[in-house]
Design a protein around this motif. Structure first.
Motif, PDB file in Angstrom:
ATOM      1  N   ARG A  84      42.747  45.721  45.209  1.00 38.18           N
ATOM      2  CA  ARG A  84      41.812  45.052  46.121  1.00 38.18           C
ATOM      3  C   ARG A  84      41.371  43.715  45.547  1.00 38.18           C
ATOM      4  N   ARG A  85      41.123  43.666  44.249  1.00 44.81           N
ATOM      5  CA  ARG A  85      40.721  42.414  43.592  1.00 44.81           C
ATOM      6  C   ARG A  85      41.852  41.385  43.662  1.00 44.81           C
ATOM      7  N   LEU A  86      43.088  41.843  43.424  1.00 42.67           N
ATOM      8  CA  LEU A  86      44.253  40.960  43.492  1.00 42.67           C
ATOM      9  C   LEU A  86      44.371  40.330  44.873  1.00 42.67           C
ATOM     10  N   LEU A  87      44.204  41.129  45.923  1.00 48.53           N
ATOM     11  CA  LEU A  87      44.282  40.597  47.286  1.00 48.53           C
ATOM     12  C   LEU A  87      43.181  39.578  47.555  1.00 48.53           C
ATOM     13  N   LEU A  88      41.960  39.919  47.198  1.00 48.76           N
ATOM     14  CA  LEU A  88      40.841  38.995  47.397  1.00 48.76           C
ATOM     15  C   LEU A  88      41.099  37.669  46.676  1.00 48.76           C
ATOM     16  N   ASN A  89      41.463  37.757  45.420  1.00 51.41           N
ATOM     17  CA  ASN A  89      41.730  36.551  44.634  1.00 51.41           C
ATOM     18  C   ASN A  89      42.881  35.746  45.223  1.00 51.41           C
ATOM     19  N   GLY A  90      43.951  36.438  45.629  1.00 51.69           N
ATOM     20  CA  GLY A  90      45.116  35.758  46.179  1.00 51.69           C
ATOM     21  C   GLY A  90      44.796  35.011  47.458  1.00 51.69           C
ATOM     22  N   ILE A  91      43.967  35.606  48.299  1.00 48.19           N
ATOM     23  CA  ILE A  91      43.565  34.937  49.541  1.00 48.19           C
ATOM     24  C   ILE A  91      42.768  33.676  49.244  1.00 48.19           C
ATOM     25  N   PHE A  92      41.770  33.794  48.380  1.00 48.09           N
ATOM     26  CA  PHE A  92      40.961  32.615  48.043  1.00 48.09           C
ATOM     27  C   PHE A  92      41.820  31.540  47.391  1.00 48.09           C
ATOM     28  N   TRP A  93      42.663  31.939  46.440  1.00 48.55           N
ATOM     29  CA  TRP A  93      43.519  30.966  45.759  1.00 48.55           C
ATOM     30  C   TRP A  93      44.450  30.279  46.757  1.00 48.55           C
ATOM     31  N   GLY A  94      45.059  31.060  47.658  1.00 49.38           N
ATOM     32  CA  GLY A  94      45.977  30.500  48.641  1.00 49.38           C
ATOM     33  C   GLY A  94      45.306  29.502  49.571  1.00 49.38           C
ATOM     34  N   LEU A  95      44.013  29.700  49.826  1.00 45.49           N
ATOM     35  CA  LEU A  95      43.249  28.771  50.667  1.00 45.49           C
ATOM     36  C   LEU A  95      42.679  27.600  49.869  1.00 45.49           C
ATOM     37  N   ASP A  96      43.013  27.543  48.580  1.00 46.57           N
ATOM     38  CA  ASP A  96      42.522  26.503  47.675  1.00 46.57           C
ATOM     39  C   ASP A  96      40.996  26.514  47.588  1.00 46.57           C
ATOM     40  N   ARG A  97      40.447  27.718  47.571  1.00 45.07           N
ATOM     41  CA  ARG A  97      39.000  27.906  47.432  1.00 45.07           C
ATOM     42  C   ARG A  97      38.736  28.607  46.117  1.00 45.07           C
ATOM     43  N   ALA A  98      37.557  28.428  45.583  1.00 43.66           N
ATOM     44  CA  ALA A  98      37.198  29.063  44.322  1.00 43.66           C
ATOM     45  C   ALA A  98      37.243  30.578  44.482  1.00 43.66           C
ATOM     46  N   VAL A  99      37.888  31.234  43.539  1.00 37.78           N
ATOM     47  CA  VAL A  99      37.935  32.695  43.525  1.00 37.78           C
ATOM     48  C   VAL A  99      36.545  33.201  43.154  1.00 37.78           C
ATOM     49  N   PRO A 100      36.007  34.166  43.925  1.00 39.36           N
ATOM     50  CA  PRO A 100      34.669  34.675  43.602  1.00 39.36           C
ATOM     51  C   PRO A 100      34.598  35.252  42.195  1.00 39.36           C
ATOM     52  N   ASP A 101      33.493  35.006  41.533  1.00 38.09           N
ATOM     53  CA  ASP A 101      33.264  35.551  40.205  1.00 38.09           C
ATOM     54  C   ASP A 101      33.322  37.074  40.283  1.00 38.09           C
ATOM     55  N   PRO A 102      34.112  37.729  39.426  1.00 39.91           N
ATOM     56  CA  PRO A 102      34.222  39.179  39.481  1.00 39.91           C
ATOM     57  C   PRO A 102      32.881  39.909  39.381  1.00 39.91           C
ATOM     58  N   GLY A 103      31.874  39.302  38.782  1.00 41.69           N
ATOM     59  CA  GLY A 103      30.578  39.946  38.639  1.00 41.69           C
ATOM     60  C   GLY A 103      29.613  39.681  39.778  1.00 41.69           C
ATOM     61  N   SER A 104      29.989  38.827  40.745  1.00 37.65           N
ATOM     62  CA  SER A 104      29.064  38.470  41.814  1.00 37.65           C
ATOM     63  C   SER A 104      28.897  39.610  42.817  1.00 37.65           C
ATOM     64  N   SER A 105      27.765  39.661  43.487  1.00 35.92           N
ATOM     65  CA  SER A 105      27.521  40.706  44.475  1.00 35.92           C
ATOM     66  C   SER A 105      28.465  40.571  45.663  1.00 35.92           C
ATOM     67  N   ALA A 106      28.802  39.348  46.068  1.00 41.62           N
ATOM     68  CA  ALA A 106      29.731  39.141  47.177  1.00 41.62           C
ATOM     69  C   ALA A 106      31.106  39.662  46.806  1.00 41.62           C
ATOM     70  N   SER A 107      31.523  39.438  45.577  1.00 46.73           N
ATOM     71  CA  SER A 107      32.812  39.897  45.127  1.00 46.73           C
ATOM     72  C   SER A 107      32.862  41.417  45.077  1.00 46.73           C
ATOM     73  N   LYS A 108      31.809  42.032  44.590  1.00 47.45           N
ATOM     74  CA  LYS A 108      31.764  43.495  44.504  1.00 47.45           C
ATOM     75  C   LYS A 108      31.783  44.123  45.878  1.00 47.45           C
ATOM     76  N   ALA A 109      31.069  43.541  46.830  1.00 41.72           N
ATOM     77  CA  ALA A 109      31.028  44.088  48.183  1.00 41.72           C
ATOM     78  C   ALA A 109      32.404  44.021  48.844  1.00 41.72           C
ATOM     79  N   SER A 110      33.154  42.954  48.597  1.00 42.76           N
ATOM     80  CA  SER A 110      34.438  42.779  49.271  1.00 42.76           C
ATOM     81  C   SER A 110      35.539  43.586  48.625  1.00 42.76           C
ATOM     82  N   THR A 111      35.337  44.149  47.443  1.00 39.29           N
ATOM     83  CA  THR A 111      36.382  44.928  46.804  1.00 39.29           C
ATOM     84  C   THR A 111      36.080  46.417  46.812  1.00 39.29           C
ATOM     85  N   ARG A 112      35.081  46.833  47.561  1.00 44.15           N
ATOM     86  CA  ARG A 112      34.785  48.273  47.666  1.00 44.15           C
ATOM     87  C   ARG A 112      35.637  48.928  48.698  1.00 44.15           C
TER      88      ARG A 112
END
Length: 127
Positions: free
Chosen positions: A99-127
């Protein structure tokens, strides 16, 4: 465009273990994915001879066998930002690393900053 050369797979039911490519450990797509090897439910696809412009990020091996194949990479040729993974079986979605790989890959592919793994937004999207 994806950069792979799919040549079938090694069969179903063979234990498969994934790990990051050490030289790419700092790549943004791998943020929050530990260096330790992890078991994946997907079977291993054959993707030999990736082109030089493709950067492998994850590889996988078969338990008790010598085969190792790339299972996630990025393609940046000609200003592209393409992320690819051969993982994606329904059972893979239970893995936090996937799930983390997919989230990171999407952000990277859109040339956007990958969410910090410790952020609440990042944790919510990988549950």
């Amino acid at each position: 465009i994806l950069g792979g050369n799919y040549s079938n797979h090694y069969g179903v039911g063979i234990e498969t273990w994934a790990k990051i490519v050490p030289a790419q450990a700092q790549h943004p797509v791998l943020a929050g994915i530990g260096a330790e090897e992890f078991k994946v439910p997907s079977h291993l696809y054959k993707n030999p001879d990736l082109p030089a412009w493709v950067t492998p990020l994850l590889t996988a091996r078969l338990a008790g066998r010598p085969e190792v194949e790339p299972i996630a990479w990025v393609n940046t040729k000609d200003q592209r930002r393409v992320f690819y993974t051969s993982l994606g079986a329904p059972e893979d979605f239970a893995l936090p690393q996937f799930r983390r790989l997919l989230l990171n890959g999407i952000f990277w592919g859109l040339d956007r900053a990958v969410p910090d793994p410790g952020s609440s937004a990042s944790k919510a999207s990988t549950r």
